[in-house]
Design a protein around this motif. Structure first.
Motif, short mmCIF file in Angstrom:
data_model
loop_
_atom_site.label_atom_id
_atom_site.label_comp_id
_atom_site.label_asym_id
_atom_site.label_seq_id
_atom_site.Cartn_x
_atom_site.Cartn_y
_atom_site.Cartn_z
N PHE A 1 38.01 43.53 57.76
CA PHE A 1 37.83 42.24 57.09
C PHE A 1 36.37 41.79 57.14
O PHE A 1 36.03 40.70 56.68
N THR B 1 35.97 39.38 51.38
CA THR B 1 36.28 38.32 52.33
C THR B 1 35.23 37.23 52.28
O THR B 1 34.04 37.50 52.11
N ASN C 1 42.38 41.20 50.80
CA ASN C 1 41.70 40.14 50.06
C ASN C 1 41.78 40.51 48.57
O ASN C 1 42.43 41.50 48.20
N SER C 2 41.12 39.77 47.71
CA SER C 2 41.20 40.06 46.27
C SER C 2 40.74 41.47 45.95
O SER C 2 41.37 42.18 45.16
N SER D 1 41.85 40.34 54.24
CA SER D 1 41.57 38.91 54.34
C SER D 1 41.25 38.53 55.78
O SER D 1 41.33 39.36 56.69
N GLU D 2 40.94 37.29 55.97
CA GLU D 2 40.54 36.81 57.29
C GLU D 2 41.63 36.96 58.35
O GLU D 2 41.33 36.95 59.54
N HIS E 1 46.54 41.13 55.63
CA HIS E 1 46.75 41.16 54.19
C HIS E 1 45.44 41.47 53.46
O HIS E 1 44.37 41.08 53.92
#
Length: 116
Positions: free
Chosen positions: A63, A112, A78-79, A71-72, A76
């Motif tokens: 991340f 992120t 991130n985009s 993601s943070e 999961h």
């Protein structure tokens, strides 16, 4: 933090569930109608390599900005991670059905939002 036993249990269960997906497709006679993307193997390969370049964008299985795909929460995507994952689905669809669906370009999606 997970123990070695917990990691092994999780890995075994992932393998079992992925095998069940393929077996169910075959049992139902849908193998000609459904494309299956092996995202788990792709992410394992990325993790083993420690990262790399895709579409000229540096990515890593972490991340940490700017290359991280997660993601943070560290779990999961991130985009950019979702765009990376989508590429495997597009490849599976194109390969299975002779389609020409364009893959998302990773540079079009932010990583992120953590400070560098």
């Amino acid at each position: 933090v997970l123990t070695e036993d917990e990691l092994e249990t999780i890995t075994t269960r992932i393998d079992e569930l992925n095998a069940t997906i393929v077996a169910t497709i075959n049992t139902l006679g849908l193998s000609n109608d459904i494309a299956v993307a092996d995202v788990n193997s792709a992410l394992d390969a990325l993790t083993t390599a420690g990262g790399g370049f895709v579409d000229g964008v540096l990515i890593s299985p972490s991340f940490a900005p700017p290359a991280g795909l997660f993601s943070e929460d560290g779990v999961h995507p991130n985009s950019r991670g979702y765009a990376y994952t989508a590429q495997f689905f597009v490849d599976a669809i194109n390969d299975k059905f002779g389609a020409n669906v364009r893959k998302p370009k990773l540079g079009d999606y932010p990583g992120t939002g953590l400070p560098r």
